[in-house]
Motif scaffolding. Structure first.
Motif, short mmCIF file in Angstrom:
data_model
loop_
_atom_site.label_atom_id
_atom_site.label_comp_id
_atom_site.label_asym_id
_atom_site.label_seq_id
_atom_site.Cartn_x
_atom_site.Cartn_y
_atom_site.Cartn_z
N GLY A 10 -15.96 -49.41 -45.78
CA GLY A 10 -16.12 -48.71 -47.04
C GLY A 10 -17.53 -48.34 -47.42
N HIS A 11 -18.53 -48.61 -46.55
CA HIS A 11 -19.92 -48.29 -46.88
C HIS A 11 -20.58 -47.45 -45.78
CE1 HIS A 11 -19.78 -51.04 -50.27
NE2 HIS A 11 -19.24 -51.95 -49.47
N SER A 12 -19.78 -46.80 -44.97
CA SER A 12 -20.33 -46.00 -43.88
C SER A 12 -20.78 -44.63 -44.37
CB SER A 12 -19.28 -45.83 -42.78
OG SER A 12 -18.88 -47.09 -42.29
N THR A 13 -21.62 -44.00 -43.57
CA THR A 13 -22.04 -42.62 -43.81
C THR A 13 -21.55 -41.76 -42.65
OG1 THR A 13 -24.01 -43.31 -45.02
CG2 THR A 13 -24.01 -41.08 -44.13
N PHE A 14 -20.98 -40.61 -42.97
CA PHE A 14 -20.45 -39.73 -41.94
C PHE A 14 -21.32 -38.48 -41.86
CE2 PHE A 14 -16.87 -42.28 -43.39
CZ PHE A 14 -16.37 -42.74 -42.18
N LEU A 15 -21.55 -38.03 -40.63
CA LEU A 15 -22.37 -36.84 -40.40
C LEU A 15 -21.47 -35.65 -40.08
CD1 LEU A 15 -25.19 -38.38 -38.14
CD2 LEU A 15 -25.19 -38.06 -40.64
N LEU A 16 -21.58 -34.60 -40.87
CA LEU A 16 -20.80 -33.38 -40.65
C LEU A 16 -21.35 -32.64 -39.43
CD1 LEU A 16 -20.73 -32.19 -44.36
CD2 LEU A 16 -18.92 -33.42 -43.16
N THR A 17 -20.48 -31.91 -38.73
CA THR A 17 -20.87 -31.18 -37.53
C THR A 17 -20.74 -29.68 -37.78
OG1 THR A 17 -20.18 -32.96 -36.06
CG2 THR A 17 -20.35 -30.76 -35.10
N GLY A 18 -21.80 -28.94 -37.44
CA GLY A 18 -21.77 -27.48 -37.55
C GLY A 18 -21.26 -26.87 -36.25
N THR A 79 -12.80 -27.51 -49.13
CA THR A 79 -13.56 -27.33 -47.89
C THR A 79 -14.88 -26.61 -48.08
OG1 THR A 79 -12.30 -25.31 -47.44
CG2 THR A 79 -11.50 -27.34 -46.44
N PHE A 80 -14.95 -25.68 -49.04
CA PHE A 80 -16.12 -24.83 -49.20
C PHE A 80 -17.41 -25.60 -49.52
CE2 PHE A 80 -17.98 -20.87 -51.44
CZ PHE A 80 -18.60 -20.48 -50.26
N PRO A 81 -17.39 -26.61 -50.41
CA PRO A 81 -18.65 -27.29 -50.77
C PRO A 81 -19.36 -27.92 -49.58
CG PRO A 81 -16.95 -27.79 -52.38
CD PRO A 81 -16.28 -27.07 -51.27
N THR A 82 -18.63 -28.60 -48.69
CA THR A 82 -19.31 -29.24 -47.56
C THR A 82 -19.81 -28.21 -46.55
OG1 THR A 82 -17.14 -29.59 -46.54
CG2 THR A 82 -18.12 -31.45 -47.71
N MET A 83 -19.13 -27.06 -46.45
CA MET A 83 -19.62 -25.99 -45.58
C MET A 83 -20.96 -25.46 -46.08
SD MET A 83 -16.26 -23.72 -44.66
CE MET A 83 -14.82 -24.42 -43.86
N VAL A 84 -21.05 -25.24 -47.39
CA VAL A 84 -22.29 -24.74 -47.97
C VAL A 84 -23.40 -25.77 -47.79
CG1 VAL A 84 -23.43 -24.09 -50.14
CG2 VAL A 84 -21.13 -23.25 -49.63
N ASP A 97 -16.75 -42.72 -49.57
CA ASP A 97 -15.85 -42.40 -50.68
C ASP A 97 -15.64 -40.89 -50.83
OD1 ASP A 97 -15.42 -45.04 -51.32
OD2 ASP A 97 -17.08 -45.14 -52.74
N LEU A 98 -16.73 -40.12 -50.71
CA LEU A 98 -16.60 -38.66 -50.79
C LEU A 98 -15.81 -38.11 -49.62
CD1 LEU A 98 -20.07 -37.36 -52.06
CD2 LEU A 98 -17.90 -37.38 -53.28
N CYS A 99 -16.02 -38.68 -48.45
CA CYS A 99 -15.29 -38.23 -47.26
C CYS A 99 -13.79 -38.52 -47.40
CB CYS A 99 -15.85 -38.94 -46.03
SG CYS A 99 -15.37 -38.20 -44.46
N ALA A 100 -13.46 -39.71 -47.88
CA ALA A 100 -12.05 -40.07 -48.07
C ALA A 100 -11.40 -39.19 -49.14
CB ALA A 100 -11.94 -41.54 -48.46
N ALA A 101 -12.15 -38.87 -50.20
CA ALA A 101 -11.62 -38.00 -51.26
C ALA A 101 -11.38 -36.60 -50.74
CB ALA A 101 -12.59 -37.97 -52.44
N PRO A 162 -6.19 -42.83 -47.60
CA PRO A 162 -7.52 -43.32 -47.99
C PRO A 162 -7.54 -44.81 -48.33
CG PRO A 162 -6.59 -41.91 -49.70
CD PRO A 162 -5.71 -41.78 -48.52
N VAL A 163 -6.40 -45.33 -48.82
CA VAL A 163 -6.34 -46.76 -49.14
C VAL A 163 -6.42 -47.58 -47.86
CG1 VAL A 163 -4.91 -48.58 -50.13
CG2 VAL A 163 -5.01 -46.34 -51.25
N LEU A 164 -5.67 -47.18 -46.83
CA LEU A 164 -5.68 -47.90 -45.56
C LEU A 164 -7.00 -47.74 -44.81
CD1 LEU A 164 -2.06 -47.11 -44.31
CD2 LEU A 164 -2.93 -49.33 -45.09
N LEU A 165 -7.68 -46.63 -45.02
CA LEU A 165 -8.97 -46.42 -44.35
C LEU A 165 -10.01 -47.43 -44.82
CD1 LEU A 165 -9.44 -42.53 -44.20
CD2 LEU A 165 -9.28 -44.11 -42.26
N ARG A 166 -9.90 -47.89 -46.06
CA ARG A 166 -10.89 -48.82 -46.60
C ARG A 166 -10.88 -50.17 -45.89
NH1 ARG A 166 -13.68 -47.00 -50.78
NH2 ARG A 166 -14.65 -49.04 -50.95
N ARG A 167 -9.77 -50.50 -45.25
CA ARG A 167 -9.71 -51.80 -44.55
C ARG A 167 -10.27 -51.72 -43.14
NH1 ARG A 167 -5.82 -52.66 -40.80
NH2 ARG A 167 -4.38 -50.96 -40.41
#
Length: 317
Positions: A10-18, A79-84, A97-101, A162-167
């Motif tokens: 629940g505290h990871s950071t994900f890197l988006l890919t272009g 989808t548009f906000p993360t693309m921008v 949390d933002l990724c799961a949302a 998203p609930v199961l991803l937190r575990r």
């Protein structure tokens, strides 16, 4: 590939890919994608505005079309906000949390759109089979219940993910395959056992896209049986013509997903930039094309649009 030695929950950071290999020029490559996003928002907003403000369009077919436009706007907003952020600001990091949302809303609006396409298929069947009682079979109250059921199903099918991803345990930093978060992508990056997550994802897809596509095919079998029972060739052609718009939209929705699935299994690693482009287009093409298809094929939509432009011109004069 990032190490799982210091994995967290629940505290990871994900890197988006272009676009792999095109990092220096992805601003220019992303311009057509951004233009498609803007056109999708404008087109679906116009469709939604026309249907809401024109009493002549308050028929079951167009009310379902307004639901489709609303789900397309929701998909664009997801989808548009993360693309921008990625293509224009160079911001790759996305907290868990933002990724799961984002994952939840992308899948939820996709399931809503699939459910609306199914409802529109049976709407066409009822309109062809019993045109005289069409309005009484599908009153506004019935359509509101159908819309609520579609929305409730999308939420309930996507809530466990998203609930199961937190575990699950993830590396402190993980690199995604796309410029947005998807369930299968996140599950593939986990360091712990993902059997339950994979099963939940599979059941969710089967009860939404799988079930809907099967029932849409069934509805068209029933439509063909009904059309073949019409005596006059002109009547058959007229009945089939009412389904052309919906059939085009169904193909636009499902074919890119099928193409992306094949590409991921065959040539994903050989052409990573193509895989990313297809992944973006399979979410962007339906919201972009749906308003165009219905504006071209629907006389009532065109008339409503022309009436608005003429009214605007008179007001300016």
């Amino acid at each position: 590939m990032f190490s799982c030695n210091s994995s967290t929950s629940g505290h990871s950071t994900f890197l988006l890919t272009g676009f792999p290999g095109l990092e220096t020029s992805q601003h220019w490559v992303s311009i057509p994608i951004n233009l498609v996003c803007v056109a999708s928002v404008v087109g679906n907003s116009i469709i939604l505005f026309l249907i809401c403000t024109d009493p002549a369009l308050h028929e079951p077919m167009y009310i379902f079309l307004s639901m489709l436009a609303a789900s397309d706007l929701g998909l664009c907003a997801s989808t548009f906000p993360t693309m921008v952020r990625l293509f224009w600001l160079g911001a790759r990091e996305l907290p868990f949390d933002l990724c799961a949302a984002q994952m939840f809303f992308i899948h939820a609006f996709t399931y809503v759109e699939s459910g609306v396409l199914l409802a529109m298929a049976f709407d066409r069947f009822i309109a062809i089979r019993d045109p005289l009682h069409y309005a009484t079979i599908l009153p506004h109250s019935a359509m509101a219940k159908v819309g609520a059921a579609i929305l409730a199903r999308a939420v309930l099918l996507n809530l466990p993910a998203p609930v199961l991803l937190r575990r699950l345990l993830f590396p402190p930093t993980s690199e995604l395959s796309h410029c947005y978060c998807l369930h299968c992508d996140l599950v593939g990056l986990a360091c712990s056992d993902t059997q339950v997550n994979s099963l939940v994802g599979l059941v969710s897809i089967l009860l939404s896209l799988g079930l809907d596509s099967s029932l849409i095919m069934l509805s068209y079998v029933l439509i063909l049986r009904t059309v073949l029972g019409i005596a006059s060739p002109g009547g058959r052609l007229k009945a089939l013509n009412t389904c052309v718009s919906h059939l085009c939209v169904v193909l636009i929705f499902y074919l890119p997903k099928l193409g992306l699935s094949v590409l991921h299994r065959v040539e994903k690693h050989s052409y990573p930039a193509l895989a990313v482009l297809m992944a973006n287009l399979h979410f962007l093409v339906p919201p972009f094309m749906n308003p165009i298809v219905y504006c071209i094929k629907s006389k009532q939509i065109r008339q409503g649009l022309l009436k608005r432009f003429q009214q605007k011109r008179v007001d300016i004069s």
